[in-house]
Scaffold this active site. Sequence first.
Site, PDB file in Angstrom:
ATOM      1  CB  SER A 144      -0.832   0.135   1.270  1.00  8.48           C
ATOM      2  OG  SER A 144      -1.571   1.231   1.366  1.00  8.48           O
ATOM      3  CE1 TYR A 157      -3.571  -2.104   5.491  1.00 10.14           C
ATOM      4  CE2 TYR A 157      -3.090   0.143   4.940  1.00 10.14           C
ATOM      5  CZ  TYR A 157      -3.610  -1.115   4.243  1.00 10.14           C
ATOM      6  OH  TYR A 157      -4.003  -1.332   3.079  1.00 10.14           O
TER       7      TYR A 157
END
Lengths: 253, 448
Positions: A144, A157
């Site tokens: 990501s 995250y």
Amino acid sequence: MTETVPVPMRKLMLLVGATSDIGHATALAYAQGGWDVILAARDAAAASRNAADLTARTGRPVPVLTLDITETTAFTAFVDGLPRLPDTVVSVVGLLGTQARAQSDLDDAALVMRSNFEGPSLLLGLFAERFAARGSGTLVGVSSVAGERGRASNYVYGAAKAGFTAFLSGLRNRLAASGIHVLTVKPGFVRTRMTAGMPLPKLLTAEPAEVGAAIFRGAEVSRRDVIYVRPVWVLVMAIIRAIPERVFKRLKL
Amino acid sequence: MSTDTQTIAGWGRYPRRVTRLIPVREEAAVAPLHRAETGLIARGNGRAYGDAALGDTTTLALGGLDRMIAFDPETGHLAVEAGVLLADIIDAFLPRGFFPAVVPGTRYVTVGGAIAADVHGKNHHGAGGFGAHVENLTLALPDGAVRTCGPDANADLFAATLGGMGLTGTILRATLRLRRVETGWIRQRTVAAADLDAAMQALEAANGSTYAVAWIDCLARGAARGRALVYRGEHATRADVADLAPDAPLNPPAGGGALAVPLDLPAFTLNRLSVGAFNALYYGRGRAGGNRETLVGWAPYFFPLDGIRDWNRIYGARGFLQHQCVIPKARSRAALAEILDRVAHAAPSFLAVLKLLGPGGGVMSFPLEGYTLTLDFPASPANLALLDSLDTIVRAAGGRLYLAKDARQSRDTFEAGYGDAAARFRALRRDLGATDRIASGLSRRLAL
Ligand SMILES: Cc1cc2nc3c(=O)[nH]c(=O)nc-3n(C[C@H](O)[C@H](O)[C@H](O)COP(=O)(O)OP(=O)(O)OC[C@H]3O[C@@H](n4cnc5c(N)ncnc54)[C@H](O)[C@@H]3O)c2cc1C
Ligand SMILES: NC(=O)c1ccc[n+]([C@@H]2O[C@H](COP(=O)([O-])OP(=O)(O)OC[C@H]3O[C@@H](n4cnc5c(N)ncnc54)[C@H](OP(=O)(O)O)[C@@H]3O)[C@@H](O)[C@H]2O)c1
């Protein structure tokens, strides 16, 4: 003795995280590209909906296997139990979690780290070993843009994705000479279950089908190292990376 | 589950309505929503023009139900979730020798939407509507019960759901019968018709063709009023392709989709001059090439407008109205002439399509044996008044309007057109407990 004509075997892609929308779009792109597909998910019953879809569209069977990415001790048996070693393994497993919870609950933070970093890295690392022994293979990890810079809103995250991105880059570096290809995917925003209900800027947001097509192209056709799917993200992230930390720390992003 | 209040519209971008929009990701999520909510309606891909897919208070967006379930190549039976697009079915199955039995003029409709409107294609005269090729469907009812129905099981519920515009419940999945085709080409013959009588005769004569439809030059007046190009089509066999285009691939690529209308064009783009010039050119070209057989790819043949993404923006932000009526055959000639005269004098319609329909399918299905004429107009007070005057002609001739296109017909026009069917439909809705629980802009407007 009669000679048997060898039937050319279809190429095989293993998708890990097969209940994900991005994952299903990727499986569809491979299936439409003529590949055989095996699905792995922790919830095999839920993944069978996607397997049925692929089978209905292509007429080819799509096996579903059970795999929980946090159960790392089961990985070796899982890989050994595959009908054959895949040509490509794609991991889309990920867990966004809730930052507020992850920053105060150690177990929760650990689960986010293990689901985004530890599990996917160890599994792809194991396949890398098998691919190296065979001398061919492609590994795709969906990471990501959140891993490019830690932000208050999702750094647990983001840190886990940063670890995964670094792991993939290391694998790529190590295996570059041996013909094994490693693709890192940083999809930006994608309209999926993970982002349902979030207000997403239209121009920066991809549909799962776009990501699936980009992964197939990047992994099997143009053999890219890192893709962002929507090109505009290259620019967005260049800016975000360039902001000096002393300024960045005061921003609300 | 996330919910979001939004302003949404149909393909004509008129009218707009504020509604909660709930994205549905799996079939199992639908029944609980029916139990919990009132004033909701299912929405497929939003290709209905008016207010059919705008929830009274809540709209279920079913695009996430996009998985196919099973296909049997022996029978051609395909089970799919209701949000699967006909475009996806064509992509997956044309290369395998199958095509949807009925397709509307755009492939970007969902199976649920195609059943709910019982859409008709260019083959309606022979094949009937979309619903005639549905083996069975599974429906979530207003009370949250889930029931499967088909021509042989719960047949009343099935008949009310075909053409029922989502008002009997939400279709979760359906099994369709696909038709076998040898290639992705259509063998097309174009017949030029000099006036309305000739156009109607040519459509009548095309009854034996699988596909038949006419494009009408609705600006032509006097002796040329109703001049048209009538297109007849057959699925080309392998032999046809070998004959007519030996070098062509058996499945032409869809192409198109690349061109897009980027912004709302200013409203004056489509004026009488531009439409008139286009029509004269188009008719001339069609007549010149007339009566020869040509091969046309499935995409430009069935879905010419799909080649231009977001073409509904051509009409600008004010939106546009589509008027599609059907007139019983015996009274078609006079009513069509009257409508064409009215339109030629008042406002140009960019699109004007004439087709001969066969008998209807479901309780509320639009088709009846007669001619259907489709016209497009920018939404404006003048055009709203014009359409009211066209409705008067339609009513007097015993005709009716297509609910999937409608955004504005009066309740009286609706009752005149659908009379008995509407009464049966209302009774069935009452028995299902659907009357207020399942409601759209359309059902409110027409007191369904
Ligand atoms: C360019 C163009 C050409 C067209 N050509 C034709 C044509 O040739 N013939 C024709 O018949 N129609 C035609 N149409 C109309 C179109 O086929 C219908 O409006 C169709 O219903 C649209 O499907 P959708 O999935 O977009 O449904 P929507 O527009 O989202 O919904 C239409 C109706 O179906 C209901 N519905 C949708 N999904 C479900 C579900 N799962 N369960 C229950 N109800 C549901 C909605 O409540 C609504 O009443 C055309 C439309 C366009 C834009
Ligand atoms: N959507 C975005 O905007 C976006 C942006 C950037 C990156 N990504 C990344 O893209 C990938 C796919 O995400 P998505 O958007 O498609 O959302 P998603 O549907 O939530 O996908 C996440 C997938 O990971 C699986 N998973 C989570 N924990 C697991 C575990 N312990 N074992 C096995 N599988 C597990 C989930 O399975 P279950 O169904 O069983 O939970 C699901 O299939 C993720 O890695 C995500 O981080 C997404």
